[in-house]
Design a protein around this motif. Structure first.
Motif, PDB file in Angstrom:
ATOM      1  N   VAL A 127       8.364  -2.094  -2.415  1.00  0.00           N
ATOM      2  CA  VAL A 127       9.104  -3.197  -1.802  1.00  0.00           C
ATOM      3  C   VAL A 127      10.310  -2.583  -1.119  1.00  0.00           C
ATOM      4  O   VAL A 127      11.101  -1.881  -1.755  1.00  0.00           O
ATOM      5  CB  VAL A 127       9.559  -4.235  -2.848  1.00  0.00           C
ATOM      6  CG1 VAL A 127      10.264  -5.402  -2.169  1.00  0.00           C
ATOM      7  CG2 VAL A 127       8.372  -4.733  -3.672  1.00  0.00           C
ATOM      8  N   ALA A 128      10.453  -2.826   0.169  1.00  0.00           N
ATOM      9  CA  ALA A 128      11.530  -2.206   0.936  1.00  0.00           C
ATOM     10  C   ALA A 128      12.175  -3.224   1.870  1.00  0.00           C
ATOM     11  O   ALA A 128      11.650  -4.323   2.090  1.00  0.00           O
ATOM     12  CB  ALA A 128      11.002  -1.030   1.746  1.00  0.00           C
ATOM     13  N   LYS A 129      13.306  -2.827   2.405  1.00  0.00           N
ATOM     14  CA  LYS A 129      13.969  -3.668   3.402  1.00  0.00           C
ATOM     15  C   LYS A 129      13.043  -3.870   4.596  1.00  0.00           C
ATOM     16  O   LYS A 129      12.850  -4.988   5.077  1.00  0.00           O
ATOM     17  CB  LYS A 129      15.279  -3.002   3.827  1.00  0.00           C
ATOM     18  CG  LYS A 129      16.097  -3.764   4.841  1.00  0.00           C
ATOM     19  CD  LYS A 129      17.377  -2.988   5.137  1.00  0.00           C
ATOM     20  CE  LYS A 129      18.223  -3.676   6.188  1.00  0.00           C
ATOM     21  NZ  LYS A 129      19.437  -2.883   6.503  1.00  0.00           N
ATOM     22  N   ARG A 130      12.470  -2.784   5.054  1.00  0.00           N
ATOM     23  CA  ARG A 130      11.466  -2.873   6.129  1.00  0.00           C
ATOM     24  C   ARG A 130      10.528  -1.676   6.024  1.00  0.00           C
ATOM     25  O   ARG A 130      10.973  -0.544   5.834  1.00  0.00           O
ATOM     26  CB  ARG A 130      12.127  -2.909   7.511  1.00  0.00           C
ATOM     27  CG  ARG A 130      11.119  -3.159   8.633  1.00  0.00           C
ATOM     28  CD  ARG A 130      11.792  -3.312   9.984  1.00  0.00           C
ATOM     29  NE  ARG A 130      10.818  -3.551  11.037  1.00  0.00           N
ATOM     30  CZ  ARG A 130      10.329  -4.744  11.377  1.00  0.00           C
ATOM     31  NH1 ARG A 130      10.741  -5.821  10.732  1.00  0.00           N
ATOM     32  NH2 ARG A 130       9.455  -4.877  12.346  1.00  0.00           N
ATOM     33  N   LEU A 131       9.242  -1.939   6.142  1.00  0.00           N
ATOM     34  CA  LEU A 131       8.216  -0.890   6.114  1.00  0.00           C
ATOM     35  C   LEU A 131       7.587  -0.764   7.487  1.00  0.00           C
ATOM     36  O   LEU A 131       7.036  -1.732   8.028  1.00  0.00           O
ATOM     37  CB  LEU A 131       7.133  -1.241   5.084  1.00  0.00           C
ATOM     38  CG  LEU A 131       7.551  -1.258   3.619  1.00  0.00           C
ATOM     39  CD1 LEU A 131       6.448  -1.858   2.759  1.00  0.00           C
ATOM     40  CD2 LEU A 131       7.900   0.149   3.142  1.00  0.00           C
ATOM     41  N   ASP A 132       7.680   0.427   8.048  1.00  0.00           N
ATOM     42  CA  ASP A 132       7.074   0.674   9.349  1.00  0.00           C
ATOM     43  C   ASP A 132       5.586   0.977   9.175  1.00  0.00           C
ATOM     44  O   ASP A 132       5.201   1.755   8.298  1.00  0.00           O
ATOM     45  CB  ASP A 132       7.785   1.859  10.027  1.00  0.00           C
ATOM     46  CG  ASP A 132       7.279   2.085  11.435  1.00  0.00           C
ATOM     47  OD1 ASP A 132       7.027   1.093  12.145  1.00  0.00           O
ATOM     48  OD2 ASP A 132       7.109   3.267  11.817  1.00  0.00           O
ATOM     49  N   LYS A 133       4.775   0.314   9.970  1.00  0.00           N
ATOM     50  CA  LYS A 133       3.321   0.551   9.987  1.00  0.00           C
ATOM     51  C   LYS A 133       2.693   0.363   8.600  1.00  0.00           C
ATOM     52  O   LYS A 133       1.832   1.135   8.181  1.00  0.00           O
ATOM     53  CB  LYS A 133       3.016   1.963  10.503  1.00  0.00           C
ATOM     54  CG  LYS A 133       3.496   2.224  11.921  1.00  0.00           C
ATOM     55  CD  LYS A 133       3.196   3.651  12.351  1.00  0.00           C
ATOM     56  CE  LYS A 133       3.714   3.928  13.755  1.00  0.00           C
ATOM     57  NZ  LYS A 133       3.469   5.332  14.170  1.00  0.00           N
ATOM     58  N   LYS A 134       3.118  -0.658   7.902  1.00  0.00           N
ATOM     59  CA  LYS A 134       2.586  -0.838   6.548  1.00  0.00           C
ATOM     60  C   LYS A 134       1.101  -1.187   6.560  1.00  0.00           C
ATOM     61  O   LYS A 134       0.413  -1.015   5.553  1.00  0.00           O
ATOM     62  CB  LYS A 134       3.376  -1.901   5.787  1.00  0.00           C
ATOM     63  CG  LYS A 134       3.323  -3.311   6.328  1.00  0.00           C
ATOM     64  CD  LYS A 134       4.125  -4.224   5.399  1.00  0.00           C
ATOM     65  CE  LYS A 134       4.069  -5.666   5.868  1.00  0.00           C
ATOM     66  NZ  LYS A 134       4.774  -6.575   4.937  1.00  0.00           N
TER      67      LYS A 134
END
Length: 452
Positions: free
Chosen positions: A426-433
């Motif tokens: 869980v992250a603030k924003r995940l690129d290319k998840k």
């Protein structure tokens, strides 16, 4: 900024069901100040014939005059009430259908007069044939729990329902602040803990400036609120403040807290117990283990203890620069801890909605010999485990994969044999998840709207 009434669906439904019953029904509604108890009772009672009195921290005679005035308004004649038995006897003589009697903030009377609960208990027992719903409320949480749930209390066992009103959850802020970005909502939640009164001070136009205005201005409500709340409940305020500051700065073990406060370990434990009873501090035990640590459970108190209390006298005197420098330098790190709590809240909501690989029955942190996993969720009957790392960061695909590989390594150290393991981040924003293995639980702020 006053907002519309949000959430409280479960509490309202319970109160409505109790209202529909016949005979005398007695209900306790309690919770810390500012969480919205009075607003809940206003909303519930607005379309009912009611006697609604809000007691004040004043002598018995003053408060019973308030009660007499409310009854006089209902009846259209002047009435003088001096005790609860005579009040209920009077209500029983009225031919008006079902009545609603709300005694809000009764805790003021309980604190001032030792025998008031014996009097109320006697009134209830003598008038069980009264067709009314009686609701009492109080903000002194430790006092209300002690008096209503202690076996030796005269009021013990008299209530038909006990409703503890908690702050709003993060998902309810989407309704409170319509149209606000999820990141801004999270920052507000991280400093207010979802307490309705505190939310009223935010518009969402410039979050960090609003935080500064509300916490680092000596004339602001939120600057003084923590001390005011603690002063109402506790003696030896300076010791409690020192303990909270110690924990907020990362001293989470009893030994560390005691050293920070210049106390012995056996001296600090009773204070921690009191703070735990108030719901301000919580002892956290690893999901497999017994040796716990202490954390501040309330985000408002955590923020205030970390950034305001260490500089309280300076801010009060107008010297705010050091506090602001600390806030600007370390607020993002602070958000990381609050984000871990929010991630746990999200997983619980997703589990309830069957949106995870399995529904878990236990969730918590794991740590051992310097290794730590932010969240471990278990279904011990099905022997399934979910390991989750939480990062308040914008992560590239490479960074995400590196974190997940390390998470797999740490999961092996937990030693869950014969378990089916799942992994998540869980992250603030995940690129290319979407490029991650489809068996990976990958969530970021964009997914938090799913729990609305």
């Amino acid at each position: 900024m006053i907002r519309k009434f949000v959430n409280r669906k479960e509490e309202l439904e319970l109160l409505e069901n109790l209202w529909k019953k016949e005979g005398l029904v007695f209900v306790l509604v309690y919770g810390r100040r500012r969480v919205g108890k009075t607003r809940l009772l206003e909303e519930f009672s607005k379309d009912k014939e009611r006697i609604f009195v809000i007691f004040e921290d004043k002598p018995r005679e003053y408060n019973f005059d308030l009660l007499s005035k409310k009854i006089s308004e209902l009846l259209g004649v002047s009435i003088k009430i001096r005790d609860f038995p005579s009040l209920l006897r009077l209500l029983k003589t009225l031919k008006r259908g079902r009545l609603l009697l709300i005694l809000d903030e009764l805790s003021y009377l309980i604190r001032r007069e030792e025998g008031i609960l014996s009097e109320l208990s006697r009134a209830i027992e003598e008038n069980r044939d009264l067709n009314a719903l009686i609701v009492v409320s109080g903000s002194y949480v430790s006092l209300m729990e002690k008096e209503f749930f202690r076996y030796s209390s005269p009021i013990y066992g008299r209530t038909d329902a006990n409703i503890k009103v908690a702050p709003l959850k993060f998902k309810h802020l989407f309704e409170w602040f319509e149209g606000l970005k999820t990141e801004d909502l999270f920052k507000i939640y991280a400093v207010t803990n979802g307490t309705p009164k505190y939310l009223e001070f935010f518009s969402g136009e410039n979050i960090e400036e609003e935080i500064i205005d509300n916490f680092f201005n000596p004339s602001s409500f939120l600057f003084r609120e923590a001390r005011a709340l603690l002063s109402e409940e506790l003696r030896e305020l300076s010791i409690y403040l020192a303990i909270l500051e110690a924990i907020a700065k990362g001293n989470t073990k009893v030994t560390q807290i005691a050293n920070f406060c210049y106390l012995k370990e056996n001296q600090v434990v009773p204070y921690l117990r009191v703070l735990s009873e108030l719901g301000i501090v919580k002892r956290i035990v690893p999901i497999f283990g017994k040796r716990g640590v202490y954390e501040i459970a309330d985000n408002y108190f955590l923020f205030w203890s970390r950034f305001v209390n260490p500089y309280y006298e300076e801010i009060e005197s107008g010297f705010v620069n050091a506090a602001l420098e600390d806030f600007k330098a370390n607020f993002n790190q602070f958000l990381g801890k609050a984000f871990e709590r929010l991630a746990q809240e999200l997983l619980i909501e997703l589990s309830k909605k069957n949106l995870l690989p399995f529904s878990f029955t236990k969730i918590g942190r794991w740590w051992h010999r310097g290794e730590e996993i932010d969240l471990v969720a278990l279904n011990e009957q099905e022997r399934k485990a979910l390991f989750v790392e939480v990062k308040w960061k914008d992560l590239t695909l490479r960074e995400t994969e590196r974190i997940l590989n390390d998470l797999r390594r740490k999961a092996e150290l937990v030693g869950l044999k014969d378990y089916e393991n799942y992994f998540g981040i869980v992250a603030k924003r995940l690129d290319k998840k979407d490029k991650l293995d489809r068996n990976i639980l990958a969530l970021d702020l964009r997914d938090f709207e799913r729990i609305k």
